[in-house]
Structures are given as C-alpha cells and as structure tokens.
Design an enzyme around this catalytic site. Structure first.
Site, PDB file in Angstrom:
ATOM      1  N   GLY A 158       0.898  -1.162   0.024  1.00  0.00           N
ATOM      2  CA  GLY A 158      -0.241  -0.028  -0.131  1.00  0.00           C
ATOM      3  C   GLY A 158       1.006   1.266  -0.040  1.00  0.00           C
ATOM      4  O   GLY A 158       2.166   1.154  -0.384  1.00  0.00           O
ATOM      5  N   ILE A 160       2.408   2.872   2.505  1.00  0.00           N
ATOM      6  CA  ILE A 160       3.791   2.960   3.106  1.00  0.00           C
ATOM      7  C   ILE A 160       4.472   1.953   2.565  1.00  0.00           C
ATOM      8  O   ILE A 160       5.874   2.259   2.595  1.00  0.00           O
ATOM      9  CB  ILE A 160       3.151   2.442   4.895  1.00  0.00           C
ATOM     10  CG1 ILE A 160       2.226   3.543   5.361  1.00  0.00           C
ATOM     11  CG2 ILE A 160       4.459   2.527   5.537  1.00  0.00           C
ATOM     12  CD1 ILE A 160       1.849   3.254   6.555  1.00  0.00           C
ATOM     13  N   ARG A 242       1.238  -4.819  12.036  1.00  0.00           N
ATOM     14  CA  ARG A 242       0.502  -5.045  13.512  1.00  0.00           C
ATOM     15  C   ARG A 242       1.098  -6.424  14.006  1.00  0.00           C
ATOM     16  O   ARG A 242       1.484  -7.283  13.353  1.00  0.00           O
ATOM     17  CB  ARG A 242      -1.009  -5.248  13.259  1.00  0.00           C
ATOM     18  CG  ARG A 242      -1.887  -4.179  13.082  1.00  0.00           C
ATOM     19  CD  ARG A 242      -2.042  -3.369  14.183  1.00  0.00           C
ATOM     20  NE  ARG A 242      -2.895  -2.174  14.141  1.00  0.00           N
ATOM     21  CZ  ARG A 242      -2.173  -0.907  13.729  1.00  0.00           C
ATOM     22  NH1 ARG A 242      -0.853  -0.742  13.332  1.00  0.00           N
ATOM     23  NH2 ARG A 242      -3.255   0.100  13.296  1.00  0.00           N
ATOM     24  N   GLU A 271       0.818  -5.863  22.778  1.00  0.00           N
ATOM     25  CA  GLU A 271       1.185  -4.475  23.273  1.00  0.00           C
ATOM     26  C   GLU A 271       0.186  -3.634  24.122  1.00  0.00           C
ATOM     27  O   GLU A 271      -1.041  -3.994  23.866  1.00  0.00           O
ATOM     28  CB  GLU A 271       1.661  -3.637  22.153  1.00  0.00           C
ATOM     29  CG  GLU A 271       0.519  -3.445  21.096  1.00  0.00           C
ATOM     30  CD  GLU A 271       0.893  -2.488  19.929  1.00  0.00           C
ATOM     31  OE1 GLU A 271       1.839  -2.927  18.969  1.00  0.00           O
ATOM     32  OE2 GLU A 271       0.429  -1.378  19.632  1.00  0.00           O
ATOM     33  N   HIS A 289       5.600   1.107  19.299  1.00  0.00           N
ATOM     34  CA  HIS A 289       4.655   1.503  18.286  1.00  0.00           C
ATOM     35  C   HIS A 289       4.675   2.952  18.023  1.00  0.00           C
ATOM     36  O   HIS A 289       3.842   3.626  18.070  1.00  0.00           O
ATOM     37  CB  HIS A 289       3.123   1.220  18.808  1.00  0.00           C
ATOM     38  CG  HIS A 289       2.077   1.043  17.564  1.00  0.00           C
ATOM     39  ND1 HIS A 289       1.219   0.063  17.540  1.00  0.00           N
ATOM     40  CD2 HIS A 289       2.076   1.578  16.597  1.00  0.00           C
ATOM     41  CE1 HIS A 289       0.482   0.080  16.481  1.00  0.00           C
ATOM     42  NE2 HIS A 289       0.956   1.173  15.754  1.00  0.00           N
ATOM     43  N   ILE A 290       5.693   3.283  17.478  1.00  0.00           N
ATOM     44  CA  ILE A 290       6.099   4.899  16.931  1.00  0.00           C
ATOM     45  C   ILE A 290       6.195   5.127  15.691  1.00  0.00           C
ATOM     46  O   ILE A 290       6.573   6.028  15.273  1.00  0.00           O
ATOM     47  CB  ILE A 290       7.282   5.349  18.058  1.00  0.00           C
ATOM     48  CG1 ILE A 290       8.481   4.552  17.440  1.00  0.00           C
ATOM     49  CG2 ILE A 290       7.320   5.604  19.389  1.00  0.00           C
ATOM     50  CD1 ILE A 290       9.854   5.333  17.894  1.00  0.00           C
TER      51      ILE A 290
HETATM   52  C1  GLV Z   1      -0.663   2.921  13.582  1.00  0.00           C
HETATM   53  O1  GLV Z   1      -0.390   2.001  13.711  1.00  0.00           O
HETATM   54  C2  GLV Z   1      -1.508   3.399  12.451  1.00  0.00           C
HETATM   55  O2  GLV Z   1      -2.365   2.580  12.098  1.00  0.00           O
HETATM   56  O3  GLV Z   1      -1.485   4.513  12.299  1.00  0.00           O
END
Ligand code: GLV
Length: 348
Positions: A158, A160, A242, A271, A289-290
């Site tokens: 996608g 990202i 995830r 998490e 998760h940053i």
């Molecule tokens: C973070 O994990 C998001 O889905 O924006």
C-alpha cells in the site's frame, strides 16, 4: 428553543489546540490522562456521546456499541483500524473514519530506521558500548548485514509499503521484490523499481523483509515458524504493521537459534506487553509503536481525525463529507447525500 449541542468524547489527551477546534461545534469530554480502558469503560463513554475520537487502544466492536442510542461517528487515530469493527458500526449506521496519507512517509522512515538498525546492529552495539565491553578495537566487532545493494522484500504494498520501496530502490540501490493482495500497475512498479513475486519467493529472496500489510484474522500469524524457515538465515525481518501478523514465539526461537539474523519490531501482539522471549534477545530492535510519531505527523493525524468527526456529525465546512470515511453506507444512512448535503426528510 435551541437544540442542545452534540457531545463528543476524545479518549486520550491530544494536542489541546487541535482538540479545541471540536469545541466550536460540540460539547467536548476529553480525557486528561493517558488511560487504558476496559471494554465496559469504552462502552460507557460511547453511550453518553454523539461522536468519539479514539486511539487504536480502544476497541470498538458490537459489544461496545450495543447500548449507544446517540452515537453517530467513531473516528480512529491511525491508518490501521483493526480496533474498529467496521461492519458492526455500519450495521448500526455509525460512521467510521481513519487517518490515511498524512502518516505515510513518516511511517516509512521508521520502517527504514528499524531495518538499518537491525541489519547493522545499531542498538545492540550501543548497548554493548554503554555496558563497557569496548576494549581494544577488533576487526570483527558487530559485523552486520549490508543494506545497500541487497534485496528488499515488502509484504503489503500500500502507500507505506511503496514509501519503503522508494527509499530502498532509489536511496540504497536495493533490488525490490514485493507481494500484495493485488499486483500494482506496471507503471507504478517501474517507478518504484519493484518486482511482484509470490509469497514463498518473497520469503526466500529477501535479505530484508518489511511487513506492512493491514491486519485481519486472515493474516493472523502469517509469518509463522514455517514461513520463517523459508527466509535466509542472514535475513532481517521488520514489522511496522500489526503484531498479530507474526508468531512472536516462533520469531524469538528463530532469532535465538541463528535461523534469522535480526529483527526490528514496532508492533506487538499483546502491546503494550512485550514477550520476555523477545526482550531477552540482543538481535532484535524494539520500539513502542512509534511508526507515525513525528510531531508534524501526529499533529496532522489529530487534525484529520478532528475534521473527520466534525464532518461526520454534520458540522463545519465539509459537513457530511468526512475526508476519510471507511463506510460510505453509514454516511448514506445518516442522511448525507453525495456532496455532503444533508437530506432533510419532507415533513409535509
Ligand atoms: C498505527 O499503527 C496506525 O495504524 O496509524
């Protein structure tokens, strides 16, 4: 008599100046402390309001919306929305939104940072130095794997994933292979310098594999012991999607026994808990998760979520047209026509 203003819940403390925009249209109930809610607490808050702005820690499913007479919109802070049961929300006529696009490049940056840190053993080397192990210089200290010129695998192509591909192909001269539900158009592949391959070929060919696919039960533990066994023992695995996509115990075992060189993980199945098996390993880089956590991007996410909520409740300049709605059917059920104009029932 004037209608009471709609009421909205903001589940976590966010940038005050952006949340204040909601106050122009709504009565705002905003959390003042970072809070880990129970499902019952989420349900309780949702029952009191017309709209909610929630983080990915708040699960909103059929149970949480069972007794919510007023709720019309749930706006997620995040591009991933596996914390929302969009089908259940749609059935209830509740608009759901997320925050795509604004976080693409920032999350791709973090993916690349984890890839480089894991492959070149950056955090491991730093810990070793801080612990005072650095003696006479040794030629073989902290040998890692090259990033430039290697093969970058991407699972989930996608926005990202494509950002990762661009960085790899154009910045580091990497050969890029990818696997995705559907193949990208040829011109996009060409621009990215990416080649489509099957799932097994991706595992086998990647020197560095980045996971960036949306989570759903279908991909739970997709990267399990069997999949890991197909990867090169010198490979790096990066997960910025995830946690549930990876069988973390199988990963920890592969890392501990040299069947995989290194990993970089920003997301975890349980998490904020991280498995002790992962914490004990030196060859895994762990971040909390940053992915989207730059100041500019986190502000843009909140601004977008605020716009979504405002519009989904029929207020502001884009009333009825939340910029990133996930369920058009709920918008229609709320009486919004294309173009954002509310359909007023003819009362004659
Ligand atoms: C973070 O994990 C998001 O889905 O924006």
């Amino acid at each position: 008599m004037t209608e009471p203003r709609p009421r909205v819940w903001v589940s976590q403390p966010l940038f005050d100046d952006l949340v204040a925009r909601l106050g122009e249209h709504f009565d705002v109930v905003a959390a003042s402390d970072i809070t880990q809610y129970t499902p019952e607490q989420v349900a309780h808050h949702l029952a009191q309001v017309d709209g909610a702005l929630v983080s990915l820690n708040e699960k909103v499913g059929a149970a949480e919306i069972a007794g919510v007479p007023r709720l019309r919109a749930v706006c997620n802070l995040g591009v991933g929305y596996n914390n929302l049961d969009v089908d259940a929300l749609s059935r209830a006529g509740i608009v759901a939104t997320n925050t795509p696009d604004v976080l693409t490049e920032t999350t791709a940056d973090l993916g690349f940072a984890l890839l480089m840190a894991a492959a070149r053993r950056v955090t491991e080397a730093e810990r070793w130095l801080r612990e005072g192990h650095w003696g006479p210089w040794s030629f073989e200290t902290m040998l890692g794997m090259d990033v430039h010129g290697s093969t970058l695998g991407i699972l989930g192509m996608g926005r990202i994933g494509q950002g990762i591909a661009r960085r790899g192909a154009h910045g580091f001269g990497m050969k890029v292979v990818y696997h995705n539900r559907s193949r990208l158009p040829q011109d996009v592949e060409r621009d990215l310098g990416a080649r489509y391959v099957g799932f097994d070929a991706l595992l086998q060919q990647a020197d560095h594999l980045v996971l960036m696919l949306p989570y759903s039960p279908d991909v739970h533990h997709l990267i399990d012991a069997q999949a890991l066994a197909k990867m090169k023992p010198t490979a790096t695995l990066v997960n910025i999607a995830r946690g549930g996509i990876v069988d973390e115990l199988a990963l920890a075992d592969a890392l501990a026994h040299g069947r995989l060189a290194a990993a970089g993980l920003d997301v975890f199945e349980g998490e904020p808990q991280v498995r002790p098996e992962l914490l004990a390993l030196r060859n895994v880089v762990l971040t909390p998760h940053i992915g989207s956590a730059s100041l500019t991007t986190r502000r843009a996410m909140v601004a977008l979520a605020v716009d979504n909520l405002t519009a989904a409740l029929g207020a502001g300049p884009h009333a009825g047209e939340p910029p990133s709605a996930l369920n058009a059917e709920a918008l229609k059920a709320a009486g919004f026509a294309v173009g954002g104009k509310k359909i007023i029932a003819d009362k004659r």
